[in-house]
Design a protein around this motif. Structure first.
Motif, PDB file in Angstrom:
ATOM      1  N   ALA A  29      22.315  53.870 -27.512  1.00 48.76           N
ATOM      2  CA  ALA A  29      20.898  54.057 -27.802  1.00 48.76           C
ATOM      3  C   ALA A  29      20.692  55.453 -28.376  1.00 48.76           C
ATOM      4  CB  ALA A  29      20.069  53.874 -26.538  1.00 48.76           C
ATOM      5  N   ALA A  30      19.746  55.547 -29.308  1.00 47.63           N
ATOM      6  CA  ALA A  30      19.447  56.855 -29.879  1.00 47.63           C
ATOM      7  C   ALA A  30      18.978  57.818 -28.789  1.00 47.63           C
ATOM      8  CB  ALA A  30      18.386  56.722 -30.958  1.00 47.63           C
ATOM      9  N   ALA A  66      11.392  54.694 -31.674  1.00 50.90           N
ATOM     10  CA  ALA A  66      12.065  55.795 -30.983  1.00 50.90           C
ATOM     11  C   ALA A  66      11.219  57.054 -31.143  1.00 50.90           C
ATOM     12  CB  ALA A  66      13.459  55.993 -31.572  1.00 50.90           C
ATOM     13  N   PRO A  67      11.485  58.084 -30.333  1.00 52.07           N
ATOM     14  CA  PRO A  67      10.696  59.322 -30.446  1.00 52.07           C
ATOM     15  C   PRO A  67      10.691  59.917 -31.848  1.00 52.07           C
ATOM     16  CG  PRO A  67      11.944  59.324 -28.409  1.00 52.07           C
ATOM     17  CD  PRO A  67      12.398  58.126 -29.179  1.00 52.07           C
ATOM     18  N   ASP A  68      11.736  59.658 -32.659  1.00 52.08           N
ATOM     19  CA  ASP A  68      11.768  60.203 -34.020  1.00 52.08           C
ATOM     20  C   ASP A  68      11.052  59.302 -35.022  1.00 52.08           C
ATOM     21  OD1 ASP A  68      13.490  58.084 -34.302  1.00 52.08           O
ATOM     22  OD2 ASP A  68      15.272  59.284 -34.733  1.00 52.08           O
ATOM     23  N   GLY A  69      10.419  58.213 -34.545  1.00 54.54           N
ATOM     24  CA  GLY A  69       9.622  57.355 -35.396  1.00 54.54           C
ATOM     25  C   GLY A  69      10.330  56.149 -35.962  1.00 54.54           C
ATOM     26  N   ARG A  70      11.651  56.044 -35.780  1.00 50.55           N
ATOM     27  CA  ARG A  70      12.376  54.890 -36.319  1.00 50.55           C
ATOM     28  C   ARG A  70      12.111  53.651 -35.469  1.00 50.55           C
ATOM     29  NH1 ARG A  70      18.485  56.695 -36.714  1.00 50.55           N
ATOM     30  NH2 ARG A  70      17.928  57.682 -34.715  1.00 50.55           N
ATOM     31  N   GLN A  71      12.086  52.494 -36.145  1.00 52.90           N
ATOM     32  CA  GLN A  71      11.845  51.240 -35.427  1.00 52.90           C
ATOM     33  C   GLN A  71      13.011  50.971 -34.479  1.00 52.90           C
ATOM     34  OE1 GLN A  71      11.234  47.750 -37.869  1.00 52.90           O
ATOM     35  NE2 GLN A  71       9.982  46.777 -36.310  1.00 52.90           N
ATOM     36  N   ALA A  72      12.684  50.541 -33.261  1.00 56.66           N
ATOM     37  CA  ALA A  72      13.714  50.386 -32.244  1.00 56.66           C
ATOM     38  C   ALA A  72      13.360  49.276 -31.276  1.00 56.66           C
ATOM     39  CB  ALA A  72      13.906  51.697 -31.471  1.00 56.66           C
ATOM     40  N   LEU A 108      17.049  51.462 -28.682  1.00 60.04           N
ATOM     41  CA  LEU A 108      18.110  50.954 -29.545  1.00 60.04           C
ATOM     42  C   LEU A 108      17.558  50.859 -30.972  1.00 60.04           C
ATOM     43  CD1 LEU A 108      19.368  48.152 -27.142  1.00 60.04           C
ATOM     44  CD2 LEU A 108      20.583  50.266 -27.707  1.00 60.04           C
ATOM     45  N   VAL A 109      17.899  51.840 -31.787  1.00 57.43           N
ATOM     46  CA  VAL A 109      17.337  51.936 -33.129  1.00 57.43           C
ATOM     47  C   VAL A 109      17.855  50.794 -34.003  1.00 57.43           C
ATOM     48  CG1 VAL A 109      17.274  53.336 -35.235  1.00 57.43           C
ATOM     49  CG2 VAL A 109      16.962  54.420 -32.998  1.00 57.43           C
ATOM     50  N   LEU A 110      16.940  50.124 -34.656  1.00 57.70           N
ATOM     51  CA  LEU A 110      17.253  48.929 -35.423  1.00 57.70           C
ATOM     52  C   LEU A 110      18.263  49.221 -36.526  1.00 57.70           C
ATOM     53  CD1 LEU A 110      16.597  45.956 -35.794  1.00 57.70           C
ATOM     54  CD2 LEU A 110      14.587  46.613 -37.115  1.00 57.70           C
TER      55      LEU A 110
END
Length: 524
Positions: free
Chosen positions: A416-417, A381-387, A435-437
């Motif tokens: 979705a984030a 995701a744009p914030d770096g979290r795995q998605a 969709l952040v894991l």
């Protein structure tokens, strides 16, 4: 001593290195090697598969029987040879590139004994990006299914437990003239003869693998040979199934799946001579079996190519196939409450094709937000979290209207984030959901959680929410994710309508250790 409870039949042709995992999953079955036998037939392999079978037979001489023969051109011959020497009360067939869950055979044999069932289906899942139709398993465990009261017509592979006495009593064997699909006539004959058929969906019994080189026999059969094989399968179904409702459901499956999918990208890639032979083969089958009721029940993307193959020219059929490959179910022509798809030939006076062929009202209502299947892949995701990144082109224009909620992607009740929706004017909208894991597994209580991916948008004050469809899942293999002290195995699958689902399974440290051991063994 009494014979084994179950004989596992493995027809083998050039399936290394997948064969090793297959055999490992068999000898590791919880039922125990003293209650089973493995009958493997090497069909003239040239990649070392035969030597690998001999190695396992040497390690497990009381369990593994190996027969070698010259290449026969398909799995029917070796499967029949294995049946001739099988001694188990039951027989189970496994593809040499697939593998089983540890408790598969024990659970299947127990179910068959408990219910006096002649056939038991255990839930199949895809591996390596391979999709498996889940319709027959969706209602859960069932003790008595038929071709009419279940999705059994969509589950005619031989990957089931069969009572061997049923096969012998009715002399059921594989038609060796078929290069592909020989398991379907076999299964149809067994289904018709069976007194009881049960299904178990509470365990992942069978993992169907799509090989990295896509060289499973279904994938390498020529188009025209596939039509010829399908003709024999449909003839068998029409001859054996006496219940009109059951026969129509099985033939509907063959028009939708085997023949309908045939008239797509691979058809366009074939040379003109093969295309002509394919059309002629499809035309004959349509004239014989495509009743008005079956035609009307087909989805528009299957109905139009099949109908044009039956009544149109080769150029007409090529134009329809090219249109669907390039434009999907567009353009949509709306007249009152009906939606027609503007395939080539629609309301062309020179063609005279009926409007009903092009009626896609049901499909448009279900899928109007997608011009084609979604792409599915792991990313961030744009914030770096795995998605999980799910993207597609929507045929709906102007989704970002002022004063209305923005469109959004959901997985079940989890939004979705972020959902990007790039307005492309009248050409539609580009959608991408993240969709952040971590959010997909948060608060999970069930051992396994399935969340259908949906797209929600608002149009003139009315909110719509429909499933997202996808086909290729190879860029989103199952991954292990840790949240707090819990580990989750997260992946994706599609249901019988190709609706995308996120699947999260809570895993124990013991299972994680088992996965690591299997990975280390593969690297040896």
């Amino acid at each position: 001593m009494s014979g084994p409870d179950v004989s596992v039949v493995v027809a083998v042709y050039n399936t290394m290195p997948y064969l090793t995992e297959c055999l490992r999953s068999l000898v590791g079955q919880s039922i125990g090697t003293d209650r089973m036998e493995i009958v493997a037939v090497d069909d003239g392999s040239t990649d070392g598969s035969g030597a690998e079978l001999d190695r396992w037979a040497k390690k497990h001489p009381r369990t593994v029987k190996v027969l070698h023969q010259e290449n026969s051109g398909g799995p029917a011959g070796p499967s029949n040879r294995a049946l001739d020497v099988a001694t188990g009360r039951y027989v189970f067939f496994v593809g040499a590139d697939d593998y089983l869950g540890t408790e598969a055979l024990e659970r299947l044999v127990a179910t068959a004994d408990e219910l006096a069932a002649d056939i038991v289906l255990g839930r199949l899942v895809g591996a390596g990006g391979r999709g498996v139709n889940q319709a027959v398993y969706t209602p859960g465990n069932r003790d008595d299914i038929t071709l009419v009261n279940s999705a059994l017509p969509w589950a005619l592979s031989n990957t089931k437990l069969f009572r061997r006495s049923l096969l012998e009593e009715h002399q059921i064997r594989y038609p060796e003239e078929l290069r592909s699909g020989s398991d379907q006539p076999f299964t149809i004959r067994a289904v018709v003869a069976a007194r009881r058929i049960a299904v178990r969906a509470d365990y992942e019994f069978y993992y169907a693998v799509r090989r990295e080189d896509s060289s499973n026999i279904t994938y390498r059969t020529s188009l025209y040979s596939f039509v010829q094989d399908t003709a024999l399968i449909m003839d068998t179904a029409a001859d054996l199934i006496t219940d009109p409702a059951a026969r129509e459901r099985v033939l509907h499956r063959h028009f939708t799946w085997e023949l309908g999918k045939l008239l797509g990208t691979r058809f366009l890639e074939a040379d003109r001579d093969e295309q002509r032979r394919v059309q002629e083969g499809v035309r004959k089958l349509a004239e014989t079996y495509l009743t008005d009721s079956i035609r009307a029940s087909l989805e528009v993307q299957r109905r139009v190519p099949l109908s044009v193959a039956q009544y149109g020219t080769l150029d007409d059929l090529r134009a329809v196939a090219r249109h669907y490959a390039d434009q999907g179910l567009t353009p949509v022509i709306t007249e009152g409450e009906r939606h027609f798809i503007g395939f080539p030939g629609f309301r062309d006076p020179a063609r005279g094709f009926p409007d009903d062929w092009f009626d896609g009202t049901e499909q448009v209502r279900e899928r109007v937000h997608q011009s084609g299947p979604a792409t599915v892949r792991w990313g961030h995701a744009p914030d770096g979290r795995q998605a999980l990144l799910v993207g597609w082109h929507s045929t709906l224009p102007n989704l970002n209207r002022e004063g209305e909620p923005p469109p959004r992607v959901f997985a079940g009740d989890r939004p979705a984030a972020r959902t990007d929706s790039g307005d492309e004017g009248q050409a539609g909208t580009a959608i991408l959901g993240y969709l952040v894991l971590d959010e997909m597994v948060a608060g999970q209580r069930k051992q396994r959680q399935r969340r259908t991916v949906k797209f929600t948008w608002t149009d003139l004050g009315e909110t719509h929410s429909v499933p997202v469809t996808a086909f290729d899942l190879s860029a989103a293999p199952r991954i292990l994710h840790r949240r707090g002290l819990r580990f989750h195995l997260v992946g994706v699958e599609v249901d019988e309508k190709t609706n995308l689902r996120v699947v999260s399974t809570i895993v124990t440290p013991r299972r994680i250790a088992g996965r690591l051991v299997r990975r280390l063994r593969r690297k040896r």
